[in-house]
Scaffold this active site. Structure first.
Site, short mmCIF file in Angstrom:
data_model
loop_
_atom_site.label_atom_id
_atom_site.label_comp_id
_atom_site.label_asym_id
_atom_site.label_seq_id
_atom_site.Cartn_x
_atom_site.Cartn_y
_atom_site.Cartn_z
CG HIS A 72 2.57 27.23 -1.78
ND1 HIS A 72 2.33 26.72 -3.03
CD2 HIS A 72 3.85 27.67 -1.79
CE1 HIS A 72 3.43 26.85 -3.77
NE2 HIS A 72 4.37 27.40 -3.04
N PRO A 291 -3.91 10.89 -5.45
CG PRO A 291 -2.32 11.08 -7.13
CD PRO A 291 -3.39 10.19 -6.63
CE LYS A 295 -5.92 16.88 2.69
NZ LYS A 295 -4.98 17.91 3.07
CE1 TYR A 383 -4.57 21.18 -2.30
CE2 TYR A 383 -3.11 22.26 -0.74
CZ TYR A 383 -3.32 21.63 -1.95
OH TYR A 383 -2.26 21.45 -2.81
P1 FAD Z 1 5.73 3.99 1.86
O1 FAD Z 1 6.30 5.31 1.50
O2 FAD Z 1 5.18 3.13 0.77
O3 FAD Z 1 6.85 3.20 2.66
C1 FAD Z 1 6.73 1.83 2.96
C2 FAD Z 1 8.11 1.23 3.09
O4 FAD Z 1 7.98 -0.14 3.45
C3 FAD Z 1 8.88 1.28 1.78
O5 FAD Z 1 10.15 1.83 1.99
C4 FAD Z 1 8.95 -0.18 1.35
O6 FAD Z 1 10.13 -0.48 0.62
C5 FAD Z 1 8.89 -0.91 2.68
N1 FAD Z 1 8.39 -2.27 2.58
C6 FAD Z 1 7.39 -2.74 1.79
N2 FAD Z 1 7.20 -4.06 1.97
C7 FAD Z 1 8.12 -4.45 2.89
C8 FAD Z 1 8.42 -5.69 3.48
N3 FAD Z 1 7.76 -6.81 3.15
N4 FAD Z 1 9.41 -5.75 4.39
C9 FAD Z 1 10.09 -4.62 4.75
N5 FAD Z 1 9.84 -3.41 4.20
C10 FAD Z 1 8.87 -3.32 3.29
N6 FAD Z 1 1.04 11.34 -2.04
C11 FAD Z 1 0.83 12.64 -2.20
O7 FAD Z 1 0.36 13.27 -1.26
N7 FAD Z 1 1.17 13.26 -3.39
C12 FAD Z 1 1.74 12.59 -4.43
O8 FAD Z 1 2.02 13.16 -5.46
C13 FAD Z 1 1.93 11.22 -4.30
N8 FAD Z 1 2.46 10.50 -5.31
C14 FAD Z 1 2.62 9.15 -5.13
C15 FAD Z 1 3.14 8.39 -6.17
C16 FAD Z 1 3.32 6.98 -6.02
C17 FAD Z 1 3.85 6.17 -7.16
C18 FAD Z 1 2.95 6.37 -4.80
C19 FAD Z 1 3.11 4.87 -4.62
C20 FAD Z 1 2.45 7.16 -3.76
C21 FAD Z 1 2.27 8.53 -3.92
N9 FAD Z 1 1.77 9.34 -2.89
C22 FAD Z 1 1.58 10.65 -3.06
C23 FAD Z 1 1.43 8.80 -1.61
C24 FAD Z 1 2.52 9.02 -0.58
O9 FAD Z 1 3.78 8.98 -1.18
C25 FAD Z 1 2.36 7.92 0.45
O10 FAD Z 1 1.11 8.13 1.09
C26 FAD Z 1 3.48 7.85 1.48
O11 FAD Z 1 4.66 7.42 0.88
C27 FAD Z 1 3.07 6.88 2.59
O12 FAD Z 1 4.17 6.61 3.41
P2 FAD Z 1 4.34 5.20 4.10
O13 FAD Z 1 5.59 5.32 4.91
O14 FAD Z 1 3.07 4.81 4.74
O15 FAD Z 1 4.53 4.15 2.91
C1 DHB Z 2 1.72 17.16 -5.60
C2 DHB Z 2 0.91 16.10 -5.69
C3 DHB Z 2 -0.43 16.25 -5.43
O1 DHB Z 2 -1.24 15.22 -5.49
C4 DHB Z 2 -0.98 17.45 -5.12
O2 DHB Z 2 -2.30 17.55 -4.92
C5 DHB Z 2 -0.17 18.50 -5.01
C6 DHB Z 2 1.20 18.36 -5.25
C7 DHB Z 2 3.16 17.01 -5.88
O3 DHB Z 2 3.63 15.91 -6.11
O4 DHB Z 2 3.85 18.02 -5.91
#
Ligand code: FAD
Ligand code: DHB
Length: 390
Positions: A72, A291, A295, A383
């Site tokens: 995109h 979100p 980022k 972005y």
């Molecule tokens: P996570 O993906 O949270 O992974 C952490 C892992 O650690 C999980 O699998 C969990 O089960 C595990 N864990 C937790 N505690 C323990 C423990 N005690 N022992 C062992 N394992 C454990 N970002 C965007 O850019 N756009 C979006 O639309 C967006 N939507 C989101 C919606 C939701 C509901 C959430 C919560 C986040 C969203 N995010 C979004 C943010 C993005 O998904 C996260 O920044 C990303 O998942 C970060 O990755 P991570 O691996 O750091 O953490």
């Molecule tokens: C999505 C989420 C976002 O926060 C964004 O800025 C763009 C896309 C998504 O989940 O597709």
């Protein structure tokens, strides 16, 4: 059991770190609380920065991303009944639409194909001795207690994880804002409303038309924190979304049964520092962004970029200098992304306490943004992702 790096959490941060270490010949074990199916069932981010794609290439997991991801080169902002395009062309970069679920699936497949150990359903994970030379991690699985001795612990276990919570309160500073609304998201197998993402600011609240592929759409509407998913049958959701879009987008919207629907709260959060002795935090374990601007996942990947290099230098070459610089280096990029996500959230949402002046200022800023090449370029360069320090 013994390893060089104990990774807590098999989300994108933990899996990507594991893959990069594995390719560099550094041994790591991943401990995850949930099952793989549960991890893959979480529908989250969908937009990858070019730097994230480059890191996935380096990790050897970008084949399907290149075949199926959608490049995109801009987004659209909708307000006042019209849409305005913000192009990324002047940045020389673009983003790629490819779901977090797919990134996770590709990383899981690569790990499964290697000899590396991943323990799923690890209960009561506990971190020990990371303030000394011999850290350990313990957990329970299959009715038994287990212990892993290691040189370093990577806390990649998300916002609610055990890693950050294991740090003594006096050693950590946290900064937080909770926003007075959430995002209600729907995933459905329908073609997207437009070729590019639409971010809408409307008197009824923010709306976002995103996508996962040419046949799968992801939509969000700003909702009150008291709202429940059960209050939002598909028909009500799509009526609300349509009401927040410009006429052309509203009439182009194709609706279909939702395959996922959830509400996420919005929060800005940073914990400093990101290193405590032999424990290093990465991703959501250290910071959360709202979100808007996509980022969260990209920031997790950029932490992992710095962390993988630091751990390879320490474990393989015996050079701890990069580990010493890890927190400061990460946080400079983290704070800029936290700032951008806060700014874009503030610009695009309706705040219950904005007041008339606040509303007028928001409208003036939107008008400025789409009328000034400099302002539009500032949005675009954030972005697509700010550059890395090397
Ligand atoms: P996570 O993906 O949270 O992974 C952490 C892992 O650690 C999980 O699998 C969990 O089960 C595990 N864990 C937790 N505690 C323990 C423990 N005690 N022992 C062992 N394992 C454990 N970002 C965007 O850019 N756009 C979006 O639309 C967006 N939507 C989101 C919606 C939701 C509901 C959430 C919560 C986040 C969203 N995010 C979004 C943010 C993005 O998904 C996260 O920044 C990303 O998942 C970060 O990755 P991570 O691996 O750091 O953490
Ligand atoms: C999505 C989420 C976002 O926060 C964004 O800025 C763009 C896309 C998504 O989940 O597709």
């Amino acid at each position: 059991m013994r390893t060089q790096v104990a990774i807590i959490g098999a989300g994108p941060a933990g899996l990507l770190l594991g893959q990069l270490l594995q390719r560099a010949g550094v041994d790591a074990v991943i401990l995850e609380r949930q099952t793989p199916e549960y991890v893959l069932g979480r529908i989250r981010a969908g937009v990858l920065e070019q730097g994230t794609v480059a890191l996935l290439e380096e990790a050897g997991v970008a084949e399907r991303l290149h075949a199926e991801g959608l490049p995109h080169a801009g987004i659209e902002l909708a307000f006042g009944g019209r849409r305005h395009r913000i192009g990324f062309e002047a940045t020389g970069a673009h983003v790629t639409v490819y779901g977090q679920t797919e990134v996770t699936r590709d990383l899981m497949a690569a790990r499964a194909a290697s000899a590396a150990t991943t323990v799923y359903e690890a209960a009561d994970v506990a971190l020990h001795g990371f303030d000394g030379e011999r850290p350990r991690v313990t957990w329970r699985a299959g009715g038994h207690s287990h212990e892993l001795a290691c040189d370093w612990i990577a806390g990649c276990d998300g916002y609610h994880g055990v890693s950050r919570a294991s740090v003594p309160a006096g050693a950590i500073s946290t900064y937080e804002r909770v926003y007075p609304f959430g995002w209600l998201g729907v995933l459905c197998d329908t073609p997207p409303v437009s070729d590019e993402l639409i971010y809408a600011n409307h008197p009824r609240g923010f709306a976002l038309c995103s996508m996962r592929s040419r046949t799968r759409s992801r939509y969000y509407v700003q909702c009150g924190l008291e709202q429940k998913v059960e209050d939002w049958p598909d028909g009500r959701f799509f009526d609300e979304l349509r009401a927040r879009l410009d006429g052309a987008a509203a009439s182009a919207l194709v609706t279909g049964p939702s395959i996922e629907k959830s509400i996420a709260p919005l929060r800005s959060f940073v914990a400093e520092p990101m290193r405590f002795g032999r424990l290093l935090l990465a991703g959501d374990a250290a910071h959360i962004v709202p979100p808007t601007g996509a980022k969260g996942l990209n920031l997790a990947a950029s932490d992992v970029r710095y962390l993988s290099r630091a751990l390879v230098a320490a474990c393989r070459d015996g050079d701890p200098a990069e580990v010493d610089r890890y927190s400061e280096r990460c946080l400079r990029r983290v704070w800029k992304a936290v700032r951008f996500s806060w700014w874009f959230t503030t610009l695009m949402h309706r705040f219950p306490d904005a007041g008339e002046l606040g509303q007028k200022l928001q409208e003036a800023e939107l008008d400025y943004l789409v009328g000034s090449r400099a302002a539009a370029l500032a949005l675009a360069e954030n972005y697509v992702g700010l550059p890395f320090e090397d």
